[in-house]
Design an enzyme around this catalytic site. Structure first.
Site, short mmCIF file in Angstrom:
data_model
loop_
_atom_site.label_atom_id
_atom_site.label_comp_id
_atom_site.label_asym_id
_atom_site.label_seq_id
_atom_site.Cartn_x
_atom_site.Cartn_y
_atom_site.Cartn_z
N ASN A 1 36.13 26.65 36.42
CA ASN A 1 35.18 27.59 37.03
C ASN A 1 34.65 28.50 35.93
OD1 ASN A 1 33.84 29.54 38.49
ND2 ASN A 1 35.68 30.43 39.41
N GLU B 1 36.79 36.08 44.35
CA GLU B 1 35.77 37.05 43.91
C GLU B 1 34.62 37.12 44.89
OE1 GLU B 1 35.35 35.40 39.99
OE2 GLU B 1 37.39 36.06 39.53
N LYS C 1 32.47 30.77 36.17
CA LYS C 1 32.05 32.08 36.70
C LYS C 1 30.68 32.45 36.12
CE LYS C 1 36.86 33.29 37.21
NZ LYS C 1 37.82 34.34 37.49
N HIS D 1 35.95 31.49 46.97
CA HIS D 1 36.68 32.03 45.81
C HIS D 1 36.97 33.51 46.07
CE1 HIS D 1 37.55 33.45 41.78
NE2 HIS D 1 37.85 32.20 41.49
N SER E 1 45.33 32.16 35.94
CA SER E 1 45.81 32.24 34.55
C SER E 1 46.49 30.95 34.08
CB SER E 1 46.72 33.45 34.37
OG SER E 1 46.00 34.65 34.65
N GLY F 1 42.71 35.86 36.36
CA GLY F 1 42.14 36.63 35.26
C GLY F 1 43.03 37.75 34.76
N GLU G 1 45.01 30.14 45.01
CA GLU G 1 44.84 31.08 43.90
C GLU G 1 45.32 32.46 44.33
OE1 GLU G 1 41.59 29.63 41.05
OE2 GLU G 1 40.58 30.73 42.64
C1 PEP Z 1 39.57 31.36 38.80
O1 PEP Z 1 38.58 32.01 38.56
O2 PEP Z 1 39.52 30.57 39.75
C2 PEP Z 1 40.75 31.54 37.97
C3 PEP Z 1 41.86 30.97 38.33
O3 PEP Z 1 40.61 32.31 36.83
P1 PEP Z 1 41.69 32.45 35.61
O4 PEP Z 1 42.13 31.06 35.25
O5 PEP Z 1 40.93 33.13 34.53
O6 PEP Z 1 42.83 33.26 36.14
#
Ligand code: PEP
Length: 252
Positions: free
Chosen positions: A10, A100, A12, A98, A215, A175, A169
């Site tokens: 992703n 966000e 973003k 997601h 992460s 992040g 997630e």
């Molecule tokens: C994501 O945006 O779906 C995500 C898991 O980000 P990160 O790997 O940076 O934690």
């Protein structure tokens, strides 16, 4: 049942047009020689890249998806993009829900349910993202929150449910550099599979791919992928560097 192994990136809101082309090319070149054919790679760049990258990666086996989709067929929805528009440029995947988007754009389980239905109607595979916040985990509500989020799939037929991909997630791990431990993640994946079995049946539950996100990096991917119910990863930060993304995809 053998489930599909997936490494999904992703991007973003990162990468200019040229940078995106460069990253996609690097991923294509590395994947061709380094990633085992059973591992499916997906990338979710920002909208401006989609058409160019879908063309660039045609024939590579790497799937390209949108980060969001509108649930309506068409109309006065300024700033939004429909499923038929995505289909018209050969896009076959989309993220839905997601964290966000839930946090900043008021997406709810109900709007996610509509997006899932619209995606499937247009033969676009929804990667439905679910996961609890830190406060919800600390209140020991994580299992019930995830179950509630999964209820967005409830109206689907068995056949359509089997077309979905799920991504667990935990919001506290996105992040932040903090990863759920492999055991914590797997425990939730097992719970998710049980919820899917209750909503549909055992066959669908054991066939659906459930990705972990939060992460994921080259140095923790192997231990996550070794778990019984983790079928891959949805990767944010580490998907912006081709070497890291490919190293994660090589960890199956
Ligand atoms: C994501 O945006 O779906 C995500 C898991 O980000 P990160 O790997 O940076 O934690």
């Amino acid at each position: 049942m053998k489930r599909q192994k997936i490494a999904a990136g992703n991007w973003k809101m990162h990468k200019t047009f040229e940078e995106g082309q460069g990253l996609a090319q690097e991923i294509r070149t590395m994947a061709a020689t380094e990633v085992m054919p059973e591992a499916k790679l997906l990338i979710f760049p920002p909208y401006i890249h989609l058409q160019a990258i879908a063309k660039q990666l045609a024939g590579s086996g790497i799937g390209v998806g949108a980060q969001n989709i509108n649930q309506n067929e068409q109309g006065a929805f300024t700033g939004e993009v429909s499923a038929s528009m995505l289909k018209s440029i050969d896009i076959h995947y989309t993220l839905v829900g997601h964290s966000e988007r839930r946090q900043y754009y008021n997406e709810t389980n109900a709007s996610c349910a509509a997006k899932i239905v619209t995606s499937i109607k247009h033969n676009i595979v929804p990667v439905y993202c679910i996961g609890e916040t830190l406060a919800e985990r600390e209140a020991n509500a994580h299992f019930s929150i995830v179950e509630e989020q999964l209820s967005a799939m409830k109206g689907l037929s068995n056949e359509d449910a089997a077309k979905c991909i799920l991504a667990y997630e935990p919001v506290w791990a996105i992040g932040t550099g903090v990863t759920a431990s492999a055991d914590q993640a797997n425990e939730m994946h097992i719970h998710i599979r049980k919820c899917v079995a209750n909503m549909f049946n055992d066959e669908i539950a054991s066939g659906i791919s459930i990705l972990y996100g939060g992460s994921v990096k080259p140095d923790n991917a192997k231990s996550l992928f070794a778990m019984s119910d983790i079928d891959g990863a949805l990767i944010g930060g580490a998907a912006l560097a081709s070497r890291d993304f490919i190293d994660i995809a090589k960890s199956f």
